[in-house]
Design a protein around this motif. Structure first.
Motif, PDB file in Angstrom:
ATOM      1  N   THR A 298       0.818  -1.220   0.000  1.00  0.00           N
ATOM      2  CA  THR A 298       0.000   0.000   0.000  1.00  0.00           C
ATOM      3  C   THR A 298       0.850   1.267   0.000  1.00  0.00           C
ATOM      4  N   LYS A 299       1.998   1.228   0.665  1.00  0.00           N
ATOM      5  CA  LYS A 299       2.878   2.410   0.654  1.00  0.00           C
ATOM      6  C   LYS A 299       3.409   2.680  -0.746  1.00  0.00           C
ATOM      7  N   ILE A 300       3.788   1.631  -1.443  1.00  0.00           N
ATOM      8  CA  ILE A 300       4.263   1.803  -2.822  1.00  0.00           C
ATOM      9  C   ILE A 300       3.140   2.338  -3.699  1.00  0.00           C
ATOM     10  N   LEU A 301       1.924   1.821  -3.537  1.00  0.00           N
ATOM     11  CA  LEU A 301       0.787   2.313  -4.322  1.00  0.00           C
ATOM     12  C   LEU A 301       0.546   3.797  -4.059  1.00  0.00           C
ATOM     13  N   ARG A 302       0.595   4.196  -2.808  1.00  0.00           N
ATOM     14  CA  ARG A 302       0.394   5.613  -2.471  1.00  0.00           C
ATOM     15  C   ARG A 302       1.475   6.493  -3.084  1.00  0.00           C
ATOM     16  N   ARG A 303       2.710   6.048  -3.023  1.00  0.00           N
ATOM     17  CA  ARG A 303       3.801   6.845  -3.611  1.00  0.00           C
ATOM     18  C   ARG A 303       3.638   6.998  -5.116  1.00  0.00           C
ATOM     19  N   ILE A 304       3.238   5.924  -5.754  1.00  0.00           N
ATOM     20  CA  ILE A 304       3.020   5.989  -7.199  1.00  0.00           C
ATOM     21  C   ILE A 304       1.888   6.963  -7.513  1.00  0.00           C
ATOM     22  N   GLN A 305       0.822   6.890  -6.752  1.00  0.00           N
ATOM     23  CA  GLN A 305      -0.313   7.777  -6.992  1.00  0.00           C
ATOM     24  C   GLN A 305       0.084   9.232  -6.765  1.00  0.00           C
ATOM     25  N   LYS A 306       0.827   9.493  -5.700  1.00  0.00           N
ATOM     26  CA  LYS A 306       1.234  10.866  -5.393  1.00  0.00           C
ATOM     27  C   LYS A 306       2.230  11.415  -6.412  1.00  0.00           C
ATOM     28  N   SER A 307       3.081  10.562  -6.919  1.00  0.00           N
ATOM     29  CA  SER A 307       4.102  11.038  -7.858  1.00  0.00           C
ATOM     30  C   SER A 307       3.548  11.307  -9.243  1.00  0.00           C
ATOM     31  N   HIS A 308       2.372  10.778  -9.520  1.00  0.00           N
ATOM     32  CA  HIS A 308       1.760  10.899 -10.859  1.00  0.00           C
ATOM     33  C   HIS A 308       2.666  10.334 -11.940  1.00  0.00           C
ATOM     34  N   TYR A 309       3.561   9.450 -11.519  1.00  0.00           N
ATOM     35  CA  TYR A 309       4.470   8.832 -12.483  1.00  0.00           C
ATOM     36  C   TYR A 309       3.679   7.997 -13.475  1.00  0.00           C
ATOM     37  N   TYR A 310       2.680   7.327 -12.965  1.00  0.00           N
ATOM     38  CA  TYR A 310       1.802   6.545 -13.827  1.00  0.00           C
ATOM     39  C   TYR A 310       0.469   7.275 -13.929  1.00  0.00           C
ATOM     40  N   SER A 311      -0.113   7.262 -15.096  1.00  0.00           N
ATOM     41  CA  SER A 311      -1.458   7.825 -15.224  1.00  0.00           C
ATOM     42  C   SER A 311      -2.440   6.662 -15.211  1.00  0.00           C
TER      43      SER A 311
ATOM     44  N   GLN B 290      -6.170   5.111 -15.458  1.00  0.00           N
ATOM     45  CA  GLN B 290      -7.414   5.415 -16.149  1.00  0.00           C
ATOM     46  C   GLN B 290      -8.602   5.372 -15.204  1.00  0.00           C
ATOM     47  N   SER B 291      -8.533   4.604 -14.151  1.00  0.00           N
ATOM     48  CA  SER B 291      -9.644   4.526 -13.207  1.00  0.00           C
ATOM     49  C   SER B 291      -9.108   4.224 -11.821  1.00  0.00           C
ATOM     50  N   GLU B 292      -9.933   4.545 -10.822  1.00  0.00           N
ATOM     51  CA  GLU B 292      -9.538   4.276  -9.452  1.00  0.00           C
ATOM     52  C   GLU B 292      -9.344   2.790  -9.191  1.00  0.00           C
ATOM     53  N   SER B 293     -10.034   1.952  -9.982  1.00  0.00           N
ATOM     54  CA  SER B 293      -9.953   0.506  -9.748  1.00  0.00           C
ATOM     55  C   SER B 293      -8.551  -0.043  -9.959  1.00  0.00           C
ATOM     56  N   GLN B 294      -7.712   0.683 -10.698  1.00  0.00           N
ATOM     57  CA  GLN B 294      -6.355   0.204 -10.882  1.00  0.00           C
ATOM     58  C   GLN B 294      -5.518   0.424  -9.621  1.00  0.00           C
ATOM     59  N   LEU B 295      -5.881   1.400  -8.820  1.00  0.00           N
ATOM     60  CA  LEU B 295      -5.194   1.612  -7.551  1.00  0.00           C
ATOM     61  C   LEU B 295      -6.003   1.039  -6.412  1.00  0.00           C
ATOM     62  N   GLY B 296      -7.250   0.842  -6.627  1.00  0.00           N
ATOM     63  CA  GLY B 296      -8.085   0.224  -5.620  1.00  0.00           C
ATOM     64  C   GLY B 296      -8.937   1.214  -4.875  1.00  0.00           C
ATOM     65  N   PRO B 297     -10.014   0.719  -4.315  1.00  0.00           N
ATOM     66  CA  PRO B 297     -10.888   1.592  -3.540  1.00  0.00           C
ATOM     67  C   PRO B 297     -10.219   2.009  -2.248  1.00  0.00           C
ATOM     68  N   GLY B 298     -10.349   3.255  -1.897  1.00  0.00           N
ATOM     69  CA  GLY B 298      -9.869   3.693  -0.611  1.00  0.00           C
ATOM     70  C   GLY B 298      -8.421   4.130  -0.562  1.00  0.00           C
ATOM     71  N   ILE B 299      -7.694   4.078  -1.667  1.00  0.00           N
ATOM     72  CA  ILE B 299      -6.304   4.561  -1.634  1.00  0.00           C
ATOM     73  C   ILE B 299      -6.351   6.059  -1.827  1.00  0.00           C
ATOM     74  N   SER B 300      -5.797   6.771  -0.861  1.00  0.00           N
ATOM     75  CA  SER B 300      -5.807   8.235  -0.976  1.00  0.00           C
ATOM     76  C   SER B 300      -4.432   8.779  -0.649  1.00  0.00           C
TER      77      SER B 300
END
Length: 178
Positions: A153-166, A168-178
């Motif tokens: 989950t920490k890696i997922l959050r870092r990826i989301q925050k860095s915007h390194y990956y775009s 297409q939908s929240e389902s790729q990161l999962g529900p509840g990741i903020s």
């Protein structure tokens, strides 16, 4: 029961999960696979090389007081039994996979618990372990999996925050990741 203990039996499952992660998780599949490998490496090595030598609990088949009572179906294996490597490994994987799949897709894969329980039952049935060995291994595997899940989950959050990956939908990161 011997089939459940055979590692080759489960190769199709491992291939399925690798392919599933690549198809469903796409850009984050590598995190899922990486954390899976970390989970199995830690549960297996710590159980085999640290915990079993520390506790030195004899397997039922090596216990002199149980000679002739315990049914041995597949040889005896290593000398020590606590905690069970099979239980640690498979409950570790089941716990990590269950949590990671839920986090990324919102789905509950309860069948993973049945899979781990069947393998553990086979350990007792074949005379390799006491039920307490299974319980200890399952708890240890769950603890390691919880740690791996935190890394996931920490890696997922870092990826989301860095915007390194775009994504297409929240389902790729999962529900509840903020």
């Amino acid at each position: 029961m011997l089939l459940l203990r055979n590692p080759l039996t489960w190769i199709p499952l491992y291939i399925f999960l690798a392919l599933w992660s690549i198809v469903k998780l796409k850009k984050i599949a590598w995190i899922f696979i990486f954390c899976t490998l970390i989970t199995i490496a830690l549960t297996d090595s710590v159980t085999a090389f640290i915990l079993k030598p520390f506790f030195e609990r004899l397997r039922p088949c090596y216990e002199p007081g149980l000679a002739g009572i315990v049914r041995i179906l597949d040889g005896c294996g290593g000398k020590f039994s606590f905690p069970s490597n099979h239980a640690a490994n498979h409950f570790g994987l089941a716990t990590f996979w269950f949590c990671a799949v839920w986090k990324t897709t919102g789905r509950n894969w309860y069948w993973l618990w049945v899979w781990a329980l069947l393998i553990c039952y086979a350990q007792v049935y074949t005379g390799k372990h006491y039920p307490g060995d299974i319980l200890g291994g399952a708890i240890f595997g769950g603890v390691i999996a919880a740690c791996s899940y935190q890394v996931f989950t920490k890696i997922l959050r870092r990826i989301q925050k860095s915007h390194y990956y775009s994504f297409q939908s929240e389902s790729q990161l999962g529900p509840g990741i903020s």
